[in-house]
Design a protein around this motif. Structure first.
Motif, PDB file in Angstrom:
ATOM      1  N   LEU A  15      -9.785  12.717  38.268  1.00  0.00           N
ATOM      2  CA  LEU A  15     -11.175  12.990  37.887  1.00  0.00           C
ATOM      3  C   LEU A  15     -12.088  11.854  38.325  1.00  0.00           C
ATOM      4  CD1 LEU A  15     -10.622  14.382  34.275  1.00  0.00           C
ATOM      5  CD2 LEU A  15     -11.228  15.692  36.328  1.00  0.00           C
ATOM      6  N   LYS A  16     -11.632  10.623  38.113  1.00  0.00           N
ATOM      7  CA  LYS A  16     -12.441   9.466  38.508  1.00  0.00           C
ATOM      8  C   LYS A  16     -12.631   9.426  40.017  1.00  0.00           C
ATOM      9  CE  LYS A  16     -12.836   4.484  38.221  1.00  0.00           C
ATOM     10  NZ  LYS A  16     -12.292   3.247  37.650  1.00  0.00           N
ATOM     11  N   ALA A  17     -11.567   9.681  40.770  1.00  0.00           N
ATOM     12  CA  ALA A  17     -11.670   9.674  42.237  1.00  0.00           C
ATOM     13  C   ALA A  17     -12.676  10.719  42.713  1.00  0.00           C
ATOM     14  CB  ALA A  17     -10.306   9.918  42.865  1.00  0.00           C
ATOM     15  N   CYS A  18     -12.684  11.869  42.061  1.00  0.00           N
ATOM     16  CA  CYS A  18     -13.652  12.912  42.426  1.00  0.00           C
ATOM     17  C   CYS A  18     -15.078  12.453  42.148  1.00  0.00           C
ATOM     18  CB  CYS A  18     -13.356  14.196  41.655  1.00  0.00           C
ATOM     19  SG  CYS A  18     -11.826  15.002  42.132  1.00  0.00           S
ATOM     20  N   ARG A  19     -15.271  11.793  41.006  1.00  0.00           N
ATOM     21  CA  ARG A  19     -16.608  11.293  40.666  1.00  0.00           C
ATOM     22  C   ARG A  19     -17.043  10.217  41.650  1.00  0.00           C
ATOM     23  NH1 ARG A  19     -18.099   6.776  38.435  1.00  0.00           N
ATOM     24  NH2 ARG A  19     -16.096   6.311  37.463  1.00  0.00           N
ATOM     25  N   VAL A  20     -16.162   9.295  41.956  1.00  0.00           N
ATOM     26  CA  VAL A  20     -16.483   8.207  42.882  1.00  0.00           C
ATOM     27  C   VAL A  20     -16.783   8.772  44.262  1.00  0.00           C
ATOM     28  CG1 VAL A  20     -15.521   6.180  44.034  1.00  0.00           C
ATOM     29  CG2 VAL A  20     -15.222   6.471  41.575  1.00  0.00           C
ATOM     30  N   ARG A  21     -15.988   9.750  44.692  1.00  0.00           N
ATOM     31  CA  ARG A  21     -16.216  10.373  46.003  1.00  0.00           C
ATOM     32  C   ARG A  21     -17.609  10.993  46.084  1.00  0.00           C
ATOM     33  NH1 ARG A  21     -13.085  15.675  48.240  1.00  0.00           N
ATOM     34  NH2 ARG A  21     -14.317  16.591  46.596  1.00  0.00           N
ATOM     35  N   SER A  22     -18.072  11.516  44.958  1.00  0.00           N
ATOM     36  CA  SER A  22     -19.402  12.142  44.950  1.00  0.00           C
ATOM     37  C   SER A  22     -20.522  11.123  44.724  1.00  0.00           C
ATOM     38  CB  SER A  22     -19.461  13.232  43.884  1.00  0.00           C
ATOM     39  OG  SER A  22     -19.357  12.684  42.595  1.00  0.00           O
ATOM     40  N   LYS A  23     -20.137   9.835  44.681  1.00  0.00           N
ATOM     41  CA  LYS A  23     -21.094   8.729  44.557  1.00  0.00           C
ATOM     42  C   LYS A  23     -21.937   8.811  43.285  1.00  0.00           C
ATOM     43  CE  LYS A  23     -21.344   7.688  49.414  1.00  0.00           C
ATOM     44  NZ  LYS A  23     -21.104   8.626  50.441  1.00  0.00           N
ATOM     45  N   MET A  24     -21.285   9.183  42.184  1.00  0.00           N
ATOM     46  CA  MET A  24     -21.965   9.260  40.894  1.00  0.00           C
ATOM     47  C   MET A  24     -21.407   8.208  39.949  1.00  0.00           C
ATOM     48  SD  MET A  24     -22.727  13.105  39.637  1.00  0.00           S
ATOM     49  CE  MET A  24     -21.425  14.044  40.389  1.00  0.00           C
ATOM     50  N   THR A  25     -22.275   7.700  39.111  1.00  0.00           N
ATOM     51  CA  THR A  25     -21.833   6.816  38.032  1.00  0.00           C
ATOM     52  C   THR A  25     -21.364   7.687  36.873  1.00  0.00           C
ATOM     53  OG1 THR A  25     -23.991   6.743  36.960  1.00  0.00           O
ATOM     54  CG2 THR A  25     -23.560   5.081  38.683  1.00  0.00           C
ATOM     55  N   GLN A  26     -20.705   7.069  35.918  1.00  0.00           N
ATOM     56  CA  GLN A  26     -20.308   7.817  34.721  1.00  0.00           C
ATOM     57  C   GLN A  26     -21.533   8.354  34.003  1.00  0.00           C
ATOM     58  OE1 GLN A  26     -17.790   5.229  32.370  1.00  0.00           O
ATOM     59  NE2 GLN A  26     -15.953   5.894  33.479  1.00  0.00           N
ATOM     60  N   ASP A  27     -22.600   7.566  33.967  1.00  0.00           N
ATOM     61  CA  ASP A  27     -23.838   8.014  33.315  1.00  0.00           C
ATOM     62  C   ASP A  27     -24.415   9.254  34.000  1.00  0.00           C
ATOM     63  OD1 ASP A  27     -24.124   6.098  31.224  1.00  0.00           O
ATOM     64  OD2 ASP A  27     -24.767   4.620  32.701  1.00  0.00           O
ATOM     65  N   GLN A  28     -24.450   9.242  35.321  1.00  0.00           N
ATOM     66  CA  GLN A  28     -25.006  10.377  36.068  1.00  0.00           C
ATOM     67  C   GLN A  28     -24.180  11.638  35.847  1.00  0.00           C
ATOM     68  OE1 GLN A  28     -24.835   8.380  39.854  1.00  0.00           O
ATOM     69  NE2 GLN A  28     -27.068   8.116  39.935  1.00  0.00           N
ATOM     70  N   LEU A  29     -22.858  11.495  35.882  1.00  0.00           N
ATOM     71  CA  LEU A  29     -22.000  12.653  35.667  1.00  0.00           C
ATOM     72  C   LEU A  29     -22.127  13.167  34.237  1.00  0.00           C
ATOM     73  CD1 LEU A  29     -19.948  14.655  36.755  1.00  0.00           C
ATOM     74  CD2 LEU A  29     -18.145  13.023  36.134  1.00  0.00           C
ATOM     75  N   ALA A  30     -22.169  12.261  33.288  1.00  0.00           N
ATOM     76  CA  ALA A  30     -22.321  12.656  31.880  1.00  0.00           C
ATOM     77  C   ALA A  30     -23.592  13.472  31.682  1.00  0.00           C
ATOM     78  CB  ALA A  30     -22.337  11.418  30.989  1.00  0.00           C
ATOM     79  N   GLU A  31     -24.661  13.047  32.335  1.00  0.00           N
ATOM     80  CA  GLU A  31     -25.926  13.778  32.225  1.00  0.00           C
ATOM     81  C   GLU A  31     -25.797  15.183  32.802  1.00  0.00           C
ATOM     82  OE1 GLU A  31     -30.430  13.334  33.929  1.00  0.00           O
ATOM     83  OE2 GLU A  31     -29.436  11.498  33.236  1.00  0.00           O
ATOM     84  N   LYS A  32     -25.142  15.317  33.945  1.00  0.00           N
ATOM     85  CA  LYS A  32     -24.963  16.634  34.564  1.00  0.00           C
ATOM     86  C   LYS A  32     -24.094  17.549  33.710  1.00  0.00           C
ATOM     87  CE  LYS A  32     -25.589  15.693  39.438  1.00  0.00           C
ATOM     88  NZ  LYS A  32     -25.827  16.753  40.380  1.00  0.00           N
TER      89      LYS A  32
END
Length: 94
Positions: A15-32
């Motif tokens: 999950l983290k690798a997918c988030r990093v690949r999409s160039k998002m921070t944890q905050d940005q993903l949490a908001e989405k």
């Protein structure tokens, strides 16, 4: 370490690798995903299990549907991580 905990931690790394690949921070993903940043952190570290609706949203938000499908079909987590990280490296070179 028991197998469930190991599998949860491995999936969290994916999950983290997918988030990093999409160039998002944890905050940005949490908001989405309309969840707390601490929830993203717990999911990525394997401290919390992911429910299916959130998994689908995560896949869509990070453009990682193929990774989720591979996990659901039982593909080895290490292979998935290597593929995701390889794609990240390729994009970095471009």
């Amino acid at each position: 370490m028991n197998e469930r905990k190991k599998g949860t931690m491995e999936f969290g790394a994916i999950l983290k690798a997918c988030r990093v690949r999409s160039k998002m921070t944890q905050d940005q993903l949490a908001e989405k995903l309309h969840i707390a940043r601490s929830c993203v952190s717990k999911l990525e570290s394997g401290k919390k299990l992911l429910d299916v609706p959130t998994l689908v949203k995560w896949a869509e938000a990070t453009s990682s549907r193929e990774v989720v499908v591979a996990c659901l079909y039982g593909m080895d987590g290490l292979s998935i991580l290597q593929n995701v990280m390889g794609m990240m490296f390729t994009f970095w070179l471009i």
